[in-house]
Design an enzyme around this catalytic site. Structure first.
Site, PDB file in Angstrom:
ATOM      1  N   CYS A 298       1.757   8.277  11.822  1.00  0.00           N
ATOM      2  CA  CYS A 298       0.813   7.146  11.965  1.00  0.00           C
ATOM      3  C   CYS A 298       0.603   6.582  10.565  1.00  0.00           C
ATOM      4  O   CYS A 298      -0.448   6.756   9.958  1.00  0.00           O
ATOM      5  CB  CYS A 298      -0.517   7.609  12.555  1.00  0.00           C
ATOM      6  SG  CYS A 298      -0.485   7.983  14.301  1.00  0.00           S
ATOM      7  N   GLY A 300       0.443   3.562   8.966  1.00  0.00           N
ATOM      8  CA  GLY A 300      -0.283   2.399   8.469  1.00  0.00           C
ATOM      9  C   GLY A 300      -1.653   2.750   7.924  1.00  0.00           C
ATOM     10  O   GLY A 300      -2.297   3.674   8.420  1.00  0.00           O
ATOM     11  N   PRO A 301      -2.082   2.038   6.850  1.00  0.00           N
ATOM     12  CA  PRO A 301      -1.402   0.952   6.139  1.00  0.00           C
ATOM     13  C   PRO A 301      -0.438   1.387   5.039  1.00  0.00           C
ATOM     14  O   PRO A 301       0.143   0.553   4.378  1.00  0.00           O
ATOM     15  CB  PRO A 301      -2.566   0.164   5.549  1.00  0.00           C
ATOM     16  CG  PRO A 301      -3.608   1.200   5.269  1.00  0.00           C
ATOM     17  CD  PRO A 301      -3.486   2.216   6.382  1.00  0.00           C
ATOM     18  N   LYS A 304      -0.963   7.052   2.285  1.00  0.00           N
ATOM     19  CA  LYS A 304      -0.482   8.433   2.324  1.00  0.00           C
ATOM     20  C   LYS A 304       1.043   8.468   2.365  1.00  0.00           C
ATOM     21  O   LYS A 304       1.676   9.350   1.775  1.00  0.00           O
ATOM     22  CB  LYS A 304      -1.063   9.168   3.519  1.00  0.00           C
ATOM     23  CG  LYS A 304      -2.582   9.348   3.471  1.00  0.00           C
ATOM     24  CD  LYS A 304      -3.056  10.178   4.652  1.00  0.00           C
ATOM     25  CE  LYS A 304      -4.576  10.225   4.692  1.00  0.00           C
ATOM     26  NZ  LYS A 304      -5.163   8.912   5.054  1.00  0.00           N
ATOM     27  N   ASP A 349       5.820   4.108  18.446  1.00  0.00           N
ATOM     28  CA  ASP A 349       4.617   4.712  19.000  1.00  0.00           C
ATOM     29  C   ASP A 349       4.749   6.227  18.906  1.00  0.00           C
ATOM     30  O   ASP A 349       5.658   6.814  19.518  1.00  0.00           O
ATOM     31  CB  ASP A 349       4.458   4.268  20.454  1.00  0.00           C
ATOM     32  CG  ASP A 349       3.185   4.807  21.100  1.00  0.00           C
ATOM     33  OD1 ASP A 349       2.508   5.658  20.498  1.00  0.00           O
ATOM     34  OD2 ASP A 349       2.872   4.361  22.227  1.00  0.00           O
ATOM     35  N   ASP A 366      -2.036  11.326  10.832  1.00  0.00           N
ATOM     36  CA  ASP A 366      -3.371  10.836  10.466  1.00  0.00           C
ATOM     37  C   ASP A 366      -3.798   9.880  11.573  1.00  0.00           C
ATOM     38  O   ASP A 366      -3.441   8.708  11.574  1.00  0.00           O
ATOM     39  CB  ASP A 366      -3.307  10.127   9.113  1.00  0.00           C
ATOM     40  CG  ASP A 366      -4.671   9.654   8.626  1.00  0.00           C
ATOM     41  OD1 ASP A 366      -5.670   9.962   9.292  1.00  0.00           O
ATOM     42  OD2 ASP A 366      -4.723   8.960   7.594  1.00  0.00           O
ATOM     43  N   CYS A 419     -10.127  10.401   9.424  1.00  0.00           N
ATOM     44  CA  CYS A 419     -11.229   9.998   8.551  1.00  0.00           C
ATOM     45  C   CYS A 419     -12.524   9.947   9.357  1.00  0.00           C
ATOM     46  O   CYS A 419     -13.171   8.905   9.462  1.00  0.00           O
ATOM     47  CB  CYS A 419     -10.936   8.651   7.896  1.00  0.00           C
ATOM     48  SG  CYS A 419     -12.104   8.261   6.571  1.00  0.00           S
TER      49      CYS A 419
END
Length: 486
Positions: A298, A300-301, A304, A349, A366, A419
């Site tokens: 995952c 984006g953006p 990491k 996806d 993430d 987060c």
């Protein structure tokens, strides 16, 4: 309009409202946040750039506009409670633009050192420009009532007593929705029923940290830039070493990162130290056998992914960065542009992956979440999120973690990160997946993540890690490290 209407009542000459570019810009930013569900950190920079060009904004103007916008958003809950005590109708019956002007005035009166008379007069002038004379009179009356007392005095009036309702008290005093106060308190491990009257220090420190302006932190991407280069460019007064990450540099004066060559060239970037620690922990987790294929599922953006790509390049490993949303995948590609090692960015996806099972040695997932760990940076998020949002994220988070465990080879490592400190988005997700609730997943075992964050204090009992703004100066990032066993 005839002359009489334009000039006002007989004997009282017409006075054209004075335009205040700083406060008009702050009002425009708040309207964008309210009307378009925009984020202040995305809306404000282009408005400031335009104002520098057209209005001649200087550093002080930009700083005041920024403070007015973020201060009003952070303290909105507190200011709404105070405004509600000063009007004769429910707040839902007050037009949103009027509430935005009142919030700006309340913040100047109660949250800044702007003199009372200046705060009231400047806000009333703003109201005349953006709302008209009629509503400006209403604004003037409300602000004069607010000016009768300071913030502490108002909190004594409008906040419920702590011993009667601790969560509601903290919600008003520290400007968080009550349900978020409850969730954060649970995540800290000291809910009101346990803490009682004397156990509020931890939660109050956290809520107050959410209302403080966060430091701007840079990451020096390995193989492309060093912290020494950034510190030398910034100078002793403007740059400080990171607290925990060996690649972090903090901007002491809240300066403009885009002014640095290393940032413009992509050799360094803006990245919270919590995010850096998540990527570093995955990269440094012990691993037997092959270590040549890494996945950011995952991506984006791209912050990491850029750090992982640089770390992978140092070891001769290749990174695949996958992102479902095409526009975010483009941001990932931009962040990785110039990476010294092999990498690929794809639009995919993570719940329906195009890669084969057992392909990767290290996987970062993430996952999308409520973002309750980044309220310092996106204060408006606390007013948009609802408890039911958790139900919407839950299936996606579990599906992504199951697919991450399937993507990694036996003996490989998965980092589940989010987060948010909400227990429903952290430990509950991992526990459910490991126990097979809601779907089968490959066997996996916990890896203690704490030793992979050397020098970082207050990491809890493990094996997972929850970072906190008030303890670590980072976003409230959560990390669970898992090794696939079968």
């Amino acid at each position: 309009m005839n002359d009489q209407r334009r000039r006002g009542r007989p004997g009282k000459p017409y006075r054209r409202p004075k335009k205040d570019p700083v406060r008009i810009l702050a009002f425009e930013a708040l309207r964008a946040v309210d009307e378009r569900d925009a984020y202040a950190n995305l809306v404000l920079p282009p408005l400031l750039r335009k104002a520098r060009e057209s209005e001649g904004f200087d550093t002080r103007d930009a700083a005041l506009a920024t403070e007015l916008v973020y201060g009003t958003l952070r303290r909105q809950g507190t200011y709404d409670a105070i405004i509600a005590a000063c009007v004769d109708r429910p707040l839902r019956e007050v037009d949103p633009p009027v509430l935005d002007v009142l919030g700006l005035g309340a913040h100047q009166l109660l949250g800044t050192r702007i003199p009372t008379h200046a705060a009231v007069s400047a806000t009333v002038e703003l109201a005349r420009v953006v709302l008209g004379d009629g509503r400006a009179k209403f604004v003037n009356a409300v602000l004069r009532r607010i000016a009768d007392d300071d913030l502490d005095g108002w909190l004594d009036r409008v906040a419920p007593p702590y011993d009667e309702d601790p969560e509601d008290h903290l919600a008003v005093v520290h400007s968080h929705p009550r349900w978020i106060v409850s969730a954060l308190w649970d995540a800290l491990g000291a809910p009101p029923a346990v803490a009682g009257g004397g156990g509020s220090a931890g939660i109050e420190d956290l809520l107050e940290a959410d209302n403080e302006r966060p430091e701007v932190t840079l990451v020096a991407r390995p193989g492309r830039c060093t912290t020494d280069e950034l510190l030398e460019t910034l100078g002793e007064e403007a740059g400080l070493p990171g607290r925990w990450s060996p690649y972090a540099v903090r901007l002491a004066d809240g300066g403009e990162p885009g002014a640095l060559d290393a940032v413009r060239e992509g050799r360094a970037g803006v990245q919270d130290e919590g995010s850096q620690l998540v990527a570093l922990s995955l990269a440094n987790a012990p691993l037997d056998g092959d270590d040549s294929r890494w996945l950011d599922g995952c991506a984006g953006p791209g912050g990491k992914a850029a750090l992982l790509g640089a770390l992978a390049a140092e070891r001769g490993a290749a990174l695949l960065a996958a992102e479902k949303q095409p526009h975010r995948a483009r941001l990932v590609a931009r962040a990785l542009d110039g990476n010294p090692g092999p990498y690929q960015v794809i639009t995919a996806d993570g719940t329906r992956p195009p890669w084969r099972s057992g392909t990767f040695d290290r996987v970062l997932m993430d996952v999308p979440c409520t973002g309750l760990g980044a309220l310092r940076r996106r204060p408006e998020a606390r007013w948009r999120r609802r408890p039911e949002d958790l139900d919407g994220f839950a299936p996606l988070q579990r599906a992504l973690l199951r697919e991450a465990l399937g993507a990694v080879r036996v003996g490989g490592v998965v980092a589940y990160a989010t987060c948010s400190p909400h227990l429903a988005e952290t430990r509950a997700v991992v526990d459910d997946v490991l126990k097979g609730r809601g779907g089968t997943a490959p066997g996996a075992e916990w890896i203690d993540a704490r030793p992979l964050m050397p020098g970082v204090p207050a990491l809890g009992a493990g094996p997972d890690v929850q970072l906190w703004p008030h303890l670590h100066g980072t976003d409230a990032m959560y990390l669970a490290l898992l090794r696939r066993t079968g």
